[in-house]
Write a protein that holds these residues in place. Structure first.
Motif, PDB file in Angstrom:
ATOM      1  N   TYR A   1       0.830  -1.206   0.000  1.00 23.38           N
ATOM      2  CA  TYR A   1       0.000   0.000   0.000  1.00 23.38           C
ATOM      3  C   TYR A   1       0.870   1.263   0.000  1.00 23.38           C
ATOM      4  CZ  TYR A   1      -3.227  -3.627   1.542  1.00 23.38           C
ATOM      5  OH  TYR A   1      -3.966  -4.784   1.626  1.00 23.38           O
ATOM      6  N   SER A   2       0.242   2.334  -0.489  1.00 24.54           N
ATOM      7  CA  SER A   2       0.920   3.639  -0.511  1.00 24.54           C
ATOM      8  C   SER A   2      -0.128   4.747  -0.486  1.00 24.54           C
ATOM      9  CB  SER A   2       1.814   3.774  -1.758  1.00 24.54           C
ATOM     10  OG  SER A   2       1.036   3.609  -2.925  1.00 24.54           O
ATOM     11  N   GLN A   3       0.348   5.945  -0.104  1.00 25.13           N
ATOM     12  CA  GLN A   3      -0.564   7.091  -0.003  1.00 25.13           C
ATOM     13  C   GLN A   3      -0.489   7.984  -1.234  1.00 25.13           C
ATOM     14  OE1 GLN A   3       0.534   9.064   3.661  1.00 25.13           O
ATOM     15  NE2 GLN A   3      -0.715   7.665   4.921  1.00 25.13           N
ATOM     16  N   THR A   4       0.633   7.979  -1.936  1.00 25.75           N
ATOM     17  CA  THR A   4       0.772   8.825  -3.109  1.00 25.75           C
ATOM     18  C   THR A   4       1.010   7.962  -4.353  1.00 25.75           C
ATOM     19  OG1 THR A   4       3.173   9.064  -2.895  1.00 25.75           O
ATOM     20  CG2 THR A   4       1.791  10.624  -1.660  1.00 25.75           C
ATOM     21  N   TYR A   5       0.802   8.604  -5.465  1.00 23.85           N
ATOM     22  CA  TYR A   5       0.945   7.884  -6.732  1.00 23.85           C
ATOM     23  C   TYR A   5       2.410   7.570  -7.019  1.00 23.85           C
ATOM     24  CZ  TYR A   5       0.248   6.642 -11.642  1.00 23.85           C
ATOM     25  OH  TYR A   5       0.232   5.990 -12.853  1.00 23.85           O
ATOM     26  N   ASP A   6       3.319   8.480  -6.653  1.00 21.10           N
ATOM     27  CA  ASP A   6       4.740   8.252  -6.882  1.00 21.10           C
ATOM     28  C   ASP A   6       5.225   7.055  -6.065  1.00 21.10           C
ATOM     29  OD1 ASP A   6       4.848  10.362  -8.623  1.00 21.10           O
ATOM     30  OD2 ASP A   6       5.531  11.809  -7.104  1.00 21.10           O
ATOM     31  N   GLU A   7       4.778   6.991  -4.807  1.00 22.61           N
ATOM     32  CA  GLU A   7       5.143   5.834  -3.983  1.00 22.61           C
ATOM     33  C   GLU A   7       4.597   4.527  -4.603  1.00 22.61           C
ATOM     34  OE1 GLU A   7       3.502   6.634  -0.173  1.00 22.61           O
ATOM     35  OE2 GLU A   7       5.067   8.098   0.379  1.00 22.61           O
ATOM     36  N   HIS A   8       3.416   4.660  -5.108  1.00 20.84           N
ATOM     37  CA  HIS A   8       2.762   3.480  -5.720  1.00 20.84           C
ATOM     38  C   HIS A   8       3.572   2.986  -6.920  1.00 20.84           C
ATOM     39  CE1 HIS A   8      -0.316   0.842  -7.356  1.00 20.84           C
ATOM     40  NE2 HIS A   8      -0.338   1.563  -8.488  1.00 20.84           N
ATOM     41  N   LEU A   9       4.045   3.900  -7.796  1.00 18.86           N
ATOM     42  CA  LEU A   9       4.820   3.499  -8.967  1.00 18.86           C
ATOM     43  C   LEU A   9       6.147   2.857  -8.543  1.00 18.86           C
ATOM     44  CD1 LEU A   9       4.283   6.557 -11.356  1.00 18.86           C
ATOM     45  CD2 LEU A   9       3.198   4.289 -11.469  1.00 18.86           C
ATOM     46  N   ALA A  10       6.755   3.395  -7.492  1.00 19.29           N
ATOM     47  CA  ALA A  10       8.033   2.834  -7.015  1.00 19.29           C
ATOM     48  C   ALA A  10       7.826   1.412  -6.509  1.00 19.29           C
ATOM     49  CB  ALA A  10       8.616   3.719  -5.921  1.00 19.29           C
ATOM     50  N   ILE A  11       6.705   1.149  -5.824  1.00 21.05           N
ATOM     51  CA  ILE A  11       6.413  -0.190  -5.292  1.00 21.05           C
ATOM     52  C   ILE A  11       6.110  -1.157  -6.436  1.00 21.05           C
ATOM     53  CG2 ILE A  11       4.803  -1.531  -3.909  1.00 21.05           C
ATOM     54  CD1 ILE A  11       4.517   0.941  -2.097  1.00 21.05           C
ATOM     55  N   VAL A  12       5.397  -0.648  -7.437  1.00 16.04           N
ATOM     56  CA  VAL A  12       5.086  -1.499  -8.592  1.00 16.04           C
ATOM     57  C   VAL A  12       6.363  -1.973  -9.240  1.00 16.04           C
ATOM     58  CG1 VAL A  12       4.111  -1.495 -10.892  1.00 16.04           C
ATOM     59  CG2 VAL A  12       2.850  -0.456  -9.016  1.00 16.04           C
ATOM     60  N   GLU A  13       7.367  -1.106  -9.371  1.00 19.98           N
ATOM     61  CA  GLU A  13       8.650  -1.500  -9.967  1.00 19.98           C
ATOM     62  C   GLU A  13       9.336  -2.593  -9.148  1.00 19.98           C
ATOM     63  OE1 GLU A  13      10.120  -0.684 -12.779  1.00 19.98           O
ATOM     64  OE2 GLU A  13       8.445   0.586 -13.406  1.00 19.98           O
ATOM     65  N   GLN A  14       9.138  -2.534  -7.842  1.00 18.11           N
ATOM     66  CA  GLN A  14       9.798  -3.498  -6.952  1.00 18.11           C
ATOM     67  C   GLN A  14       9.122  -4.879  -6.987  1.00 18.11           C
ATOM     68  OE1 GLN A  14       9.918  -1.747  -3.042  1.00 18.11           O
ATOM     69  NE2 GLN A  14      11.199  -0.017  -3.688  1.00 18.11           N
ATOM     70  N   VAL A  15       7.802  -4.889  -6.904  1.00 15.00           N
ATOM     71  CA  VAL A  15       7.082  -6.170  -6.754  1.00 15.00           C
ATOM     72  C   VAL A  15       6.700  -6.817  -8.088  1.00 15.00           C
ATOM     73  CG1 VAL A  15       6.163  -5.445  -4.528  1.00 15.00           C
ATOM     74  CG2 VAL A  15       4.814  -5.057  -6.594  1.00 15.00           C
TER      75      VAL A  15
END
Length: 502
Positions: A487-501
Motif C-alpha cells: 500500500y501507498s498514499q501517493t501515486y509516486d510511492e505506488h509506482l516505485a512499489i510497482v517496480e519493486q514487486v
C-alpha cells in the motif's frame, strides 16, 4: 471294342452263308416266290448275339449307343439275305458311314422288320439298360449346364447395369459421392451426436461426478451426458450395451454419483438399479455466476447454458431486483458454501437453495449495520465482491475495503483490475493499458463509483470487512506475485512499489 465287333460280324457272316446255301437249294421248289424269310429261331439268335455284343462293348456315351444300334442293324440285314458279305463288312465298320445314314437305316429296318413282339421287347429292354447306363452322366452334365445357364443370366443383367454405370460422367459420380457422404454424416450425427469429453484437469480422479436423470430423459441424452462428463470413454459401446440388453427404457430418475472413466456396464447397472445418491457440492468464495455454472455442469448437476439463462433474471428477494446494465440478477447472491441435496435437482432449485442460504446469513444485525453506513444490501454485496476478488489473504480485506471507501468519498475512480477481468472471457494475470479502455459500465477505470452490480459471490469475511474497514490513509495498493498487497498514499510511492514487486 473292335475285336468284339469283328467276332460278332464273322459269326453272323457264317450264318448268312448258310442261309444263302439253304436259299439256293430251295429255289427249284419255290420258283419265283423270292428269298425265303429267316426262321424265328435264327432271327432271335442273331438279335441276341448282336445285343450281347453291343452290351459288352457299350460305353457311357450316346455315340457308343448309336454304334451298337447300327452294328445290330447291319448284322440283321446280313442274316436276312438282303445283301451279300461285302455290304455286311461295310456295315460293320461305322467309320465308313455317317450317323444320319445309320439312323435312317435303323428306322427303315425297324419299320420293315417282321420279328415277333417278344424278340422286340427283349431287344428294347436290353437297349434301355445300356442307354440308362450311358445317359446318367450325360444327364448330370445337362443339369449342370442348366444351372450354369441360370447363373449366366444374372451376369447379363449385371453387364447392363455396368454399362449404365460406365455411362455416368464424372460430374454425376461426384454428385453421388457428395450426397452419400452427407447422408452418412447425417446418419452418424443423429445416431451418436457430436459429444466430446469435457476436460476435468481441476478435478481429482476419484471425485464424484453427479448426473441427474429427469423424467422423460431419453437414453441417447443420457449417453451424451455421460460422455460429456467424462464418466464413460465410449458412447458407442454404452449405446450398444443398452440395446443388446434391452435396458434403454429401464433407467430410474434421480441423482447419481459416478467417477471418471467408469466401466460402461457398471454405469448401466447403476442406472437400471436406481442406485441414486445424496448430492454434495462446494462453491468456493469468489466464484462468479459463470464459474458456478461450469462447476455444477462439470459435476453433472445442471446444464451450463440453462443455468446461465436462469441466472439472468433470478431474483426471489427484493434486494436482488435486476438493475440497469447488470448481467445476472443472481450474481453475488448465491452464497459460496458446501451443499447437500437429498432430492432431484435443477438449475432453479440450486439457485433457490443458495440464495436462501445467503438471505439467512445476512442477519438483521448485519443489515442494520449496512444501513448505518449508508449502504444498501446491493451496494454492500457489490463492494464486498470487489474486496473478495482483490484480496487473497484475510489481513488484506479490511485495508482494501478502506481504500475503496476513501476513493468513493473523494470521487476518485476505484480503478480495480477485477472489474476488467469480469468483462473478459478468461482470467488475465496483468491487465494492459488497452484493457483499461474497454467501453463498459463495469470498467472502474472509466467510470466513477461502484459497478452496476456484484462481480462475484463474496464470503462472510469480505462482507464483514466492508462493514468494518480498517482505519488507514492509503489510496493505492498493488499485489505481488504471491498475492500479498503493498500500500501507498501517493501515486509516486505506488509506482516505485510497482517496480519493486512486479
Amino acid at each position: 471294342m473292335q475285336d468284339g465287333k469283328k467276332n460278332a460280324s464273322e459269326s453272323l457272316n457264317e450264318q448268312s452263308v448258310k442261309g444263302t446255301e439253304q436259299a439256293g437249294a430251295s429255289e427249284g421248289a419255290e420258283g419265283a416266290k423270292g428269298p425265303k424269310e429267316p426262321k424265328n429261331s435264327e432271327a432271335q439268335e442273331a438279335g441276341k448275339q448282336s445285343a450281347e455284343s453291343a452290351k459288352s462293348d457299350a460305353q457311357p456315351s450316346d455315340k457308343a449307343v448309336k454304334e451298337a444300334s447300327v452294328q445290330e442293324t447291319s448284322d440283321r440285314t446280313v442274316s436276312d439275305g438282303a445283301s451279300d458279305a461285302k455290304p455286311a463288312a461295310k456295315a460293320a465298320d461305322p467309320t465308313e458311314s455317317t450317323e444320319p445314314a445309320k439312323e435312317a437305316d435303323l428306322e427303315k429296318e425297324q419299320s420293315s422288320s417282321k420279328q415277333p413282339v417278344k424278340s422286340a421287347k427283349t431287344e428294347t429292354a436290353d437297349k434301355a439298360k445300356s442307354e440308362d447306363k450311358a445317359k446318367k452322366p450325360a444327364q448330370g452334365e445337362k443339369e449342370d449346364q442348366g444351372d450354369k445357364g441360370k447363373v449366366l443370366a444374372e451376369p447379363a443383367r449385371f453387364e447392363k447395369l455396368r454399362a449404365a454405370v460406365l455411362n455416368l460422367g464424372w460430374k454425376k459420380w461426384t454428385a453421388i459421392a457428395v450426397v452419400a457422404a452427407v447422408l452418412l454424416g447425417a446418419g452418424l450425427f443423429l445416431a451418436f451426436g457430436t459429444s466430446h469429453t469435457i476436460e476435468r484437469s481441476d478435478r481429482d480422479a476419484g471425485e464424484n461426478i453427479y448426473m441427474v436423470v429427469k423424467p422423460g430423459t431419453t437414453a441417447s441424452e443420457i449417453s451424451d451426458r455421460l460422455m460429456q462428463l467424462g464418466v464413460i470413454d465410449s458412447r458407442l459401446r454404452f449405446w450398444w450395451l443398452m440395446k443388446l440388453q434391452g435396458d434403454a427404457g429401464k433407467f430410474k430418475t434421480g441423482t447419481y454419483a459416478f467417477t471418471p472413466h467408469m466401466d460402461e456396464q457398471a454405469v448401466l447397472d447403476k442406472l437400471v438399479a436406481g442406485d441414486t445418491t445424496v448430492v454434495k457440492f462446494t462453491i468456493p468464495e469468489g466464484f462468479g455466476i459463470k464459474e458456478i455454472a461450469k462447476r455444477l455442469a462439470d459435476e453433472g448437476l445442471v446444464d451450463e447454458q440453462e443455468f446461465l439463462a436462469e441466472a439472468k433474471d433470478f431474483a426471489p428477494y427484493d434486494y436482488m431486483k435486476k438493475r440497469p446494465n447488470v448481467r445476472y440478477a443472481a450474481e453475488g447472491y448465491l452464497f459460496p458454501d458446501t451443499y447437500v441435496i437429498h432430492s432431484d435437482v435443477s438449475a432453479e432449485g440450486i439457485m433457490k437453495m443458495m440464495a436462501e442460504d445467503f438471505d439467512t446469513r445476512l442477519t438483521p444485525a448485519l443489515r442494520q449495520q449496512a444501513a448505518a453506513k449508508g449502504l444498501s444490501i446491493h451496494d454492500l454485496i457489490t463492494l464486498a465482491s470487489l474486496v473478495e476478488k482483490e484480496a487473497r489473504y484475510d489481513e488484506d480485506r479490511p485495508i482494501i475495503a478502506q481504500v475503496f471507501f476513501k476513493r468513493l468519498q473523494m470521487g476518485m475512480p476505484l480503478q480495480s483490475d477485477t472489474t476488467l477481468q469480469y468483462l473478459m472471457a478468461g482470467p488475465k494475470e496483468d491487465v494492459s493499458i488497452e484493457d483499461t479502455k474497454i467501453d463498459s459500465p463495469y470498467n472502474t477505470y472509466q467510470h466513477e463509483g461502484l459497478p452496476p452490480g456484484p462481480i462475484a459471490s463474496p464470503g462472510m469475511k469480505s462482507i464483514l470487512a466492508v462493514l468494518n474497514p480498517a482505519n488507514t490513509d492509503y489510496l493505492y495498493f498493488v499485489a505481488d506475485r504471491q498475492g500479498h498487497n503493498h500500500y501507498s498514499q501517493t501515486y509516486d510511492e505506488h509506482l516505485a512499489i510497482v517496480e519493486q514487486v512486479r
